[in-house]
Design a protein around this motif. Structure first.
Motif, PDB file in Angstrom:
ATOM      1  N   ASP A   1       0.849  -1.200   0.000  1.00 42.74           N
ATOM      2  CA  ASP A   1       0.000   0.000   0.000  1.00 42.74           C
ATOM      3  C   ASP A   1       0.881   1.245   0.000  1.00 42.74           C
ATOM      4  N   ILE A   2       1.483   1.487  -1.120  1.00 41.78           N
ATOM      5  CA  ILE A   2       2.509   2.528  -1.258  1.00 41.78           C
ATOM      6  C   ILE A   2       2.138   3.455  -2.403  1.00 41.78           C
ATOM      7  N   VAL A   3       2.372   4.743  -2.206  1.00 37.89           N
ATOM      8  CA  VAL A   3       2.252   5.717  -3.288  1.00 37.89           C
ATOM      9  C   VAL A   3       3.669   6.121  -3.691  1.00 37.89           C
ATOM     10  N   HIS A   4       3.899   6.226  -4.995  1.00 39.55           N
ATOM     11  CA  HIS A   4       5.247   6.504  -5.478  1.00 39.55           C
ATOM     12  C   HIS A   4       5.361   7.943  -5.956  1.00 39.55           C
ATOM     13  N   SER A   5       6.318   8.665  -5.396  1.00 40.69           N
ATOM     14  CA  SER A   5       6.605  10.009  -5.877  1.00 40.69           C
ATOM     15  C   SER A   5       7.456   9.889  -7.135  1.00 40.69           C
ATOM     16  N   VAL A   6       7.029  10.547  -8.194  1.00 41.90           N
ATOM     17  CA  VAL A   6       7.765  10.433  -9.461  1.00 41.90           C
ATOM     18  C   VAL A   6       7.775  11.784 -10.162  1.00 41.90           C
ATOM     19  N   SER A   7       8.893  12.082 -10.795  1.00 43.86           N
ATOM     20  CA  SER A   7       8.994  13.323 -11.560  1.00 43.86           C
ATOM     21  C   SER A   7       8.188  13.188 -12.835  1.00 43.86           C
ATOM     22  N   ARG A   8       7.312  14.162 -13.078  1.00 41.25           N
ATOM     23  CA  ARG A   8       6.485  14.118 -14.282  1.00 41.25           C
ATOM     24  C   ARG A   8       7.364  14.049 -15.526  1.00 41.25           C
ATOM     25  N   ASN A   9       8.403  14.863 -15.568  1.00 41.66           N
ATOM     26  CA  ASN A   9       9.245  14.898 -16.765  1.00 41.66           C
ATOM     27  C   ASN A   9       9.996  13.586 -16.979  1.00 41.66           C
ATOM     28  N   ALA A  10      10.516  13.024 -15.888  1.00 39.56           N
ATOM     29  CA  ALA A  10      11.282  11.783 -16.035  1.00 39.56           C
ATOM     30  C   ALA A  10      10.375  10.645 -16.507  1.00 39.56           C
ATOM     31  N   LEU A  11       9.162  10.599 -15.965  1.00 39.76           N
ATOM     32  CA  LEU A  11       8.217   9.574 -16.397  1.00 39.76           C
ATOM     33  C   LEU A  11       7.843   9.777 -17.864  1.00 39.76           C
TER      34      LEU A  11
END
Lengths: 455, 455
Positions: free
Chosen positions: B104-114
């Motif tokens: 049950d984890i939310v992942h922080s991700v850079s919009r640009n990198a994704l």
């Protein structure tokens, strides 16, 4: 892309209640509508002196008939039934009202008489042409023509812009459409069949049983029911397995003696109501019943199905005609919602309506078991009593299952899911109580509060 | 009537996460896909040294990324967040895990990198051409051409067979489409805006706060949040009313002094984390947020919308990108379900998906109140604790609301209705208890049994 009428003539195949009602709804868009019906005009042809087929008209069907302003005429030919009259083994009866309210009524109506009213209303629009004795054979979607045979067995090809298949469980429109739209078809034939019998009126024309009830003679694995007709007679139907290894079946009732002793054993108080019972029993073939599942109700802006053609169901909930007419109303609303894009309206209609069709198909099957056996089961009777009591105490959240199908217009799928949740409430409460007097009403209130508010 | 590609070129407008993912899904049908993106290629252009915009990636987004086989690459750029770290007034913190399970984890991700990963994956298909700095202006559906302006502000008309509008909240494709399809558009602009701030890394490159949490500084009517970046910094965002008569607002923070004293008063423990807080605060305009409601997501077999173009939402549930990518997956499934009838597939997609879009739009708005104020409310905290305990005791029927949105793939509408029912269970139980120790677990079991089994 295209609005109704843009592609050319609006054609409805089938002039039964679903087709005639749909034609009237479509004519209200301002178009001329051609209706092709395989049988002769039942208002003019001699339809013989055979027994009248009657149907149960309930709220959904009434809503559709109201929408085309014919309910005043239909009311004159209906008989209100206020509940089930269950005939017990010992000859006693148990009346089970359909609901709490005076308006919780199912109306017995002759299919032909209702159909005649709808055909009259169709002609009165001035925009609908009825073509009788035109049996649809196939539809050619490339050429936009439908092939019919007429009363002289001659082939007639009819051009169409958009064709509406209200042509029943064996729908030829569906047959041709599924060859082009990649859809799927499944027919689940019930292992039980039926035969109709007539309970004639008394010599003075009065009904031999209470006319304001649907009569049931439950027998566990099979049953007889009877619906009243205005002429004083009842149309009775016996439902029984086609064949069986461990009980009576139509296959086991081949001789007059077998029929007589079967009725004497299982329906002793019903049998005397039908003179010439054995002759009546053997009159005509055993009827089949099935549930029809279709995926792919439409083809672009060219074709769409309504009624049994899209969702044939077994008759035990008395909802076949109601569902068929409601589908016409739903389809018409989708066309109004997407007036410029008929293909999208058709697709949205299927997406919205198919879950409801599946739900009433299920519930109709379940209702056979309820009618033929549950109606005399103490656990069922306690839950039924409790269900009506909860509806009385919590009318905002609880509505008995039968009533949600018959006396509401919420989607059938919603009625089915609500019923499933409610039955868990009933299970919790009856697990802790042996009679209605033992019910923990505080717990009942808490449990009912979890249910969604009724629409 | 028409399958994908029958009418001519398959064009996707928008090369963000939703558009790039959709292009890959469409290319898998065997067609060449042209993607037109208004901005320069973010993998090559100098995107400046500004702060990184990061997003919350959860189960729905992951399911979509899995479907195009890029999750192994995406995993390398994400930071797992296991819960909310609520920063209290007194400087203490309260960690609230997102769920019961390790997953049950939310992942922080850079919009640009994704986005860069998705653009690479698109090119690797060999079937997708990316056209950057092509800003869509309008679509002509009669001519089947879309008008763009290129980097030199020259007009370029591009022919298409079917055009997919993944062109964001201000979608030009939508603008042109709604003029022909009779659809409706409504934008509900939130009365609150936002500004972004950066919490830099420690001198040794480590994070200044626990990187495995989403940090919240709730302040009742407004809040600050911070999400971790892999480089050691956090992107923080302050959400505040644009204007207000009875409290702080962006309009009331016009001078350096006003900003300083505002943070000193309301975010005393947050302020020291941001060097040059005031400069950072005034860097760039205040951002707007809105919920976008569209009825009429498609036009025949010519056009259809995905992502923010169809259903823009506010950011408080961290579901905007997840919902956009999930919509791509849902749309692709409808095209596969009705391979010969694109118009019907589009209509069925909207019919099925719009209720889900409406639901996540609602829940995203509600989550603002939860984050900025409920997270420190005793009644909320008891219900949250009880909710997780019920999920532990009855995992077949009870799932905490937040988890149903973030860690399940059931439709958002279903999650919302289930949450509503569950909240009535919580209400019933907490009305009879002041703490988790007073809960009547028998009653809890009975109440939970009324809920539908989880899918």
């Amino acid at each position: 892309m295209t609005a109704l009428g843009d592609r050319g003539p609006v054609v409805v195949v089938g002039g039964g209640p679903a087709g005639a009602l749909l034609a009237i709804l479509l004519a209200r868009h301002g178009h001329h509508v051609d209706v092709y019906e395989s049988r002769p005009d039942l208002r003019r042809a001699d339809i013989g002196s055979g027994r009248s087929i009657n149907l149960a008209l309930a709220t959904r069907g009434i809503a559709a008939l109201d929408a085309i302003d014919v309910m005043d005429r239909v009311e004159e030919i209906t008989i209100p039934m206020r509940g089930r009259m269950v005939h017990l083994d010992d000859g006693a009866t148990n009346f089970q009202p359909y609901g709490l309210h005076d308006s919780d009524i199912v109306h017995s109506v002759s299919r032909n008489a209702l159909n005649a009213i709808l055909l009259d209303a169709a002609e009165e629009t001035g925009r609908i042409s009825l073509h009788f004795e035109m049996r649809c054979r196939s539809v050619d979607f490339d050429a936009s023509t439908a092939r019919f045979t007429n009363a002289f067995d001659q082939i007639v090809d009819v051009g169409f812009g958009t064709i509406f298949g209200a042509d029943g469980a064996n729908s030829p429109v569906r047959g041709s459409m599924l060859q082009v739209n990649g859809g799927r078809f499944r027919e689940d034939v019930l292992e039980h069949g039926y035969r109709e019998l007539t309970i004639p009126a008394n010599p003075d024309g009065s009904h031999r049983l209470d006319p304001h009830a649907l009569h049931i003679w439950p027998a566990g694995g099979f049953m007889v029911i009877a619906l009243p007709n205005p002429a004083g007679d009842f149309t009775a139907t016996i439902f029984l397995p086609h064949t069986s290894n461990d009980g009576p079946s139509f296959a086991s009732l081949e001789t007059r003696d077998e029929v007589e002793s079967f009725f004497a054993e299982h329906f002793a108080d019903f049998a005397p109501l039908v003179p010439d019972l054995v002759d009546d029993f053997f009159d005509g073939p055993v009827g089949d019943m099935s549930t029809i599942h279709v995926q792919g109700w439409s083809w672009a802006d060219q074709a769409v199905l309504v009624g049994d053609a899209a969702h044939g169901i077994v008759p035990f909930h008395g909802q076949g005609m109601n569902a068929a007419m409601e589908s016409g109303l739903v389809l018409d609303q989708h066309i109004r919602d997407r007036p410029l894009d008929l293909a999208a309206a058709f697709a949205a209609y299927e997406a919205g309506r198919r879950p409801d069709a599946d739900a009433i198909g299920d519930m109709a099957l379940q209702n056979y078991i309820e009618m033929r056996s549950d109606v005399v089961d103490p656990d069922y009777l306690l839950k039924r009593e409790l269900s009506l009591e909860l509806e009385k105490r919590h009318p905002d959240r609880f509505a008995a299952r039968y009533g949600m199908v018959m006396f509401h217009t919420m989607g059938y799928a919603e009625a089915e899911t609500r019923a499933r949740r409610q039955s868990r409430v009933l299970d919790q409460l009856t697990a802790r109580a042996r009679s209605i007097d033992d019910i923990d009403w505080d717990l009942a209130g808490a449990l009912v509060s979890i249910l969604d508010p009724l629409p």
